[in-house]
Design an enzyme around this catalytic site. Structure first.
Site, PDB file in Angstrom:
ATOM      1  N   LYS A   1      13.844  28.303   2.547  1.00 23.91           N
ATOM      2  CA  LYS A   1      15.217  28.768   2.756  1.00 23.91           C
ATOM      3  C   LYS A   1      16.151  27.736   2.183  1.00 23.91           C
ATOM      4  CE  LYS A   1      17.034  32.453   4.648  1.00 23.91           C
ATOM      5  NZ  LYS A   1      16.404  33.777   4.799  1.00 23.91           N
TER       6      LYS A   1
HETATM    7  P1  NAD Z   1      25.632  39.783   4.963  1.00 22.18           P
HETATM    8  O1  NAD Z   1      26.400  38.553   4.693  1.00 22.18           O
HETATM    9  O2  NAD Z   1      25.595  40.870   3.940  1.00 22.18           O
HETATM   10  O3  NAD Z   1      26.149  40.454   6.331  1.00 22.18           O
HETATM   11  C1  NAD Z   1      26.236  39.773   7.544  1.00 22.18           C
HETATM   12  C2  NAD Z   1      27.068  40.625   8.501  1.00 22.18           C
HETATM   13  O4  NAD Z   1      27.100  39.975   9.780  1.00 22.18           O
HETATM   14  C3  NAD Z   1      28.520  40.774   8.076  1.00 22.18           C
HETATM   15  O5  NAD Z   1      28.999  42.041   8.505  1.00 22.18           O
HETATM   16  C4  NAD Z   1      29.214  39.657   8.866  1.00 22.18           C
HETATM   17  O6  NAD Z   1      30.608  39.927   9.070  1.00 22.18           O
HETATM   18  C5  NAD Z   1      28.453  39.747  10.163  1.00 22.18           C
HETATM   19  N1  NAD Z   1      28.496  38.506  10.940  1.00 22.18           N
HETATM   20  C6  NAD Z   1      28.411  37.236  10.494  1.00 22.18           C
HETATM   21  N2  NAD Z   1      28.527  36.379  11.528  1.00 22.18           N
HETATM   22  C7  NAD Z   1      28.661  37.143  12.638  1.00 22.18           C
HETATM   23  C8  NAD Z   1      28.807  36.865  14.002  1.00 22.18           C
HETATM   24  N3  NAD Z   1      28.876  35.593  14.456  1.00 22.18           N
HETATM   25  N4  NAD Z   1      28.899  37.903  14.883  1.00 22.18           N
HETATM   26  C9  NAD Z   1      28.851  39.169  14.415  1.00 22.18           C
HETATM   27  N5  NAD Z   1      28.723  39.504  13.137  1.00 22.18           N
HETATM   28  C10 NAD Z   1      28.629  38.494  12.268  1.00 22.18           C
HETATM   29  O7  NAD Z   1      24.164  39.288   5.342  1.00 22.18           O
HETATM   30  P2  NAD Z   1      22.833  40.149   5.332  1.00 22.18           P
HETATM   31  O8  NAD Z   1      22.148  39.905   4.039  1.00 22.18           O
HETATM   32  O9  NAD Z   1      23.104  41.535   5.804  1.00 22.18           O
HETATM   33  O10 NAD Z   1      21.985  39.353   6.431  1.00 22.18           O
HETATM   34  C11 NAD Z   1      22.122  39.623   7.826  1.00 22.18           C
HETATM   35  C12 NAD Z   1      20.923  39.043   8.551  1.00 22.18           C
HETATM   36  O11 NAD Z   1      19.738  39.641   8.036  1.00 22.18           O
HETATM   37  C13 NAD Z   1      20.708  37.543   8.394  1.00 22.18           C
HETATM   38  O12 NAD Z   1      20.147  37.034   9.581  1.00 22.18           O
HETATM   39  C14 NAD Z   1      19.706  37.445   7.267  1.00 22.18           C
HETATM   40  O13 NAD Z   1      18.975  36.226   7.314  1.00 22.18           O
HETATM   41  C15 NAD Z   1      18.839  38.638   7.602  1.00 22.18           C
HETATM   42  N6  NAD Z   1      18.060  39.143   6.487  1.00 22.18           N
HETATM   43  C16 NAD Z   1      18.647  39.550   5.334  1.00 22.18           C
HETATM   44  C17 NAD Z   1      17.860  40.066   4.299  1.00 22.18           C
HETATM   45  C18 NAD Z   1      18.467  40.596   3.037  1.00 22.18           C
HETATM   46  O14 NAD Z   1      17.719  41.158   2.228  1.00 22.18           O
HETATM   47  N7  NAD Z   1      19.753  40.486   2.813  1.00 22.18           N
HETATM   48  C19 NAD Z   1      16.477  40.125   4.449  1.00 22.18           C
HETATM   49  C20 NAD Z   1      15.899  39.713   5.646  1.00 22.18           C
HETATM   50  C21 NAD Z   1      16.704  39.237   6.661  1.00 22.18           C
END
Ligand code: NAD
Length: 443
Positions: free
Chosen positions: A133
């Site tokens: 990461k």
């Molecule tokens: P992103 O940045 O596209 O979206 C994150 C969302 O969460 C946004 O709507 C943001 O406003 C909201 N957010 C951030 N902090 C917050 C808080 N304190 N309280 C409430 N909402 C909050 O990110 P993403 O890619 O959708 O990732 C989201 C999660 O999924 C992360 O934990 C990431 O590690 C995990 N993840 C993502 C992927 C991927 O392919 N993008 C894959 C596996 C896991």
């Protein structure tokens, strides 16, 4: 949080990896620390296995960690110094794989935890990768596009000692997107003197990205929810869903849930949420965001806080934002029968115990959100072979790998008489331990 404060070597002082939580820190502070939580989960899972102590110590700490401080020329002409990390947790199964996070709250401990979870996730999915990461302490929304590009290109250069299609392959995470991946791919390629698309995944399709990658994590979450509803005897048409986080993962999951007939009663972003008992159409919210709006100014539904959203009376709650959202402070108020971890590490070990006692069905992160790394793997394979598959082929492979993993986790819960999370981690850790011993300890 200061990384040095939270963890200390207290047992087996001969091994630098025998890290335990120090006695002096309050429970609340430890629960806040993602790496302490990842280690607590690890300890619980390995208690069901007969691993060699040395192997356990090896898996408790990252293989290598890089911290970088680097300058970026801002549009104003000022030079600002940013701090970034890239952590490799395990390199036993192949090159490391893991996203890059841009957030003002990034810490080294957070990156360590996320790297460790990537190792387990790839092993659970039987992908030939170790876990990694990366993160930069920055609020990307405060930078202009050109500043973000300069920051990305400089960070990519700083971590290029680790990065490469055969050594370490980044992908998007919170605060990064396909454009950021394109800049990383271009920077790495410029240094090599030829195009190296396989150095990152989650790229735009125009430069070697895979069809279906953007939707992959959300699709995988949706698939797991369908399986969990089946096990709980709830039909999708009768299911109500609340989703924390309407980013890449949360918005795709929301649209899929809506298409499958579930009622999406609440969604949120970091600024707050929306609540409508008779259902929100997530496609309309997505359109609103594409036109420059934000979740909180979408007209119609009532407002709801992120805290209250998690404790709504609904069938499924999807944590798709960041880690440490379901904790000892709110777990007893969670009413949903299914908790789907779209995010990594949204539930602390303390909250896990409370939810398990209540009989909630947790779909653990390393299973639930693995769709992203599965299609990242498919993207990497396509880049390496320079031959690309149609989206149907991608989605078929995604569904096959998710279904196989889901089934194996449920089987392991019965075999070991443990929770879904422990079962998933047991399978993953056993596979890594086996690989270490089969390879042997060099020299
Ligand atoms: P992103 O940045 O596209 O979206 C994150 C969302 O969460 C946004 O709507 C943001 O406003 C909201 N957010 C951030 N902090 C917050 C808080 N304190 N309280 C409430 N909402 C909050 O990110 P993403 O890619 O959708 O990732 C989201 C999660 O999924 C992360 O934990 C990431 O590690 C995990 N993840 C993502 C992927 C991927 O392919 N993008 C894959 C596996 C896991």
């Amino acid at each position: 949080m200061d990384e040095g404060e939270i963890l200390e070597i207290s047992e087996n002082p001969g091994s630098p990896c025998a890290i335990r939580n120090p006695a002096g820190l309050s429970k609340g502070r430890i629960e806040d620390n993602a790496y302490a939580n990842a280690l607590a989960q690890f300890d619980k899972a390995v208690s069901h296995l007969h691993l060699k102590h040395g192997v356990m110590d090896m898996l408790r700490c990252p293989k290598r960690e890089l911290s970088v401080n680097f300058p970026v020329m801002m549009d104003s002409g000022d030079i600002r110094i940013f701090r970034g990390y890239r952590v490799h947790h395990s390199v036993v199964k192949g090159p490391t794989k893991g996203g890059i996070r841009y957030s003002p709250n990034v810490t080294l401990d957070e990156v360590r935890a996320l790297a460790m979870w990537m190792t387990w996730k790839c092993a659970l999915m039987n992908l030939p990768y170790g876990g990694a990461k990366g993160g930069v302490i920055v609020n990307p929304k405060e930078l202009s596009t050109r500043e973000l590009e300069r920051l990305t290109r400089r960070y990519a250069t700083e971590i290029s000692v680790l990065m490469g299609p055969e050594s370490d392959i980044p992908a998007p995470d919170v605060g990064t997107n396909p454009q950021v991946m394109a800049w990383i791919m271009d920077t790495y390629s410029m240094h090599r003197g030829f195009s190296v698309p396989a150095v990152v995944t989650g790229k735009p399709v125009e430069i070697g990205g895979s069809l279906g990658r953007t939707e992959a994590t959300g699709r995988g979450v949706g698939f797991c929810i369908l399986e969990a509803l089946k096990l709980r005897g709830i039909s999708p048409e009768n299911a109500t869903v609340a989703i924390q986080g309407f980013g890449n993962v949360g918005s795709v999951t929301a649209r899929m849930a809506h298409e499958l007939g579930m009622k999406v009663v609440a969604i949120s972003s970091s600024k707050g949420g929306l609540y409508k008992p008779d259902g929100i159409d997530p496609r309309m919210v997505t359109r609103h965001l594409e036109r420059g709006g934000s979740v909180t100014d979408f007209p119609g539904p009532d407002s709801i806080s992120n805290e209250d959203l998690l404790t709504l009376d609904c069938d499924v709650v999807i944590a798709a934002a960041i880690e440490n959202q379901i904790t000892s402070q709110n777990a007893d108020r969670i009413k949903a029968r299914i908790v789907a971890e779209g995010a990594n590490g949204p539930t602390t070990p303390e909250a896990d115990e409370i939810l398990d006692e209540k009989g909630a069905f947790i779909i653990p992160d390393i299973l639930c959100n693995a769709g992203g790394v599965i299609v990242s793997y498919l993207e990497w394979v396509q880049d390496l072979q320079s031959f690309f598959w149609p989206v149907d082929e991608i989605n078929r492979k995604l569904q096959y790998l998710m279904a196989k993993a889901f089934e194996s986790v449920i089987e392991a819960t019965k075999q070991f008489k443990v929770s879904n999370r422990e079962a998933a981690q047991i399978l993953a850790i056993q596979r890594i331990s086996d690989a270490i011993l089969i390879r042997g300890i060099y020299p």
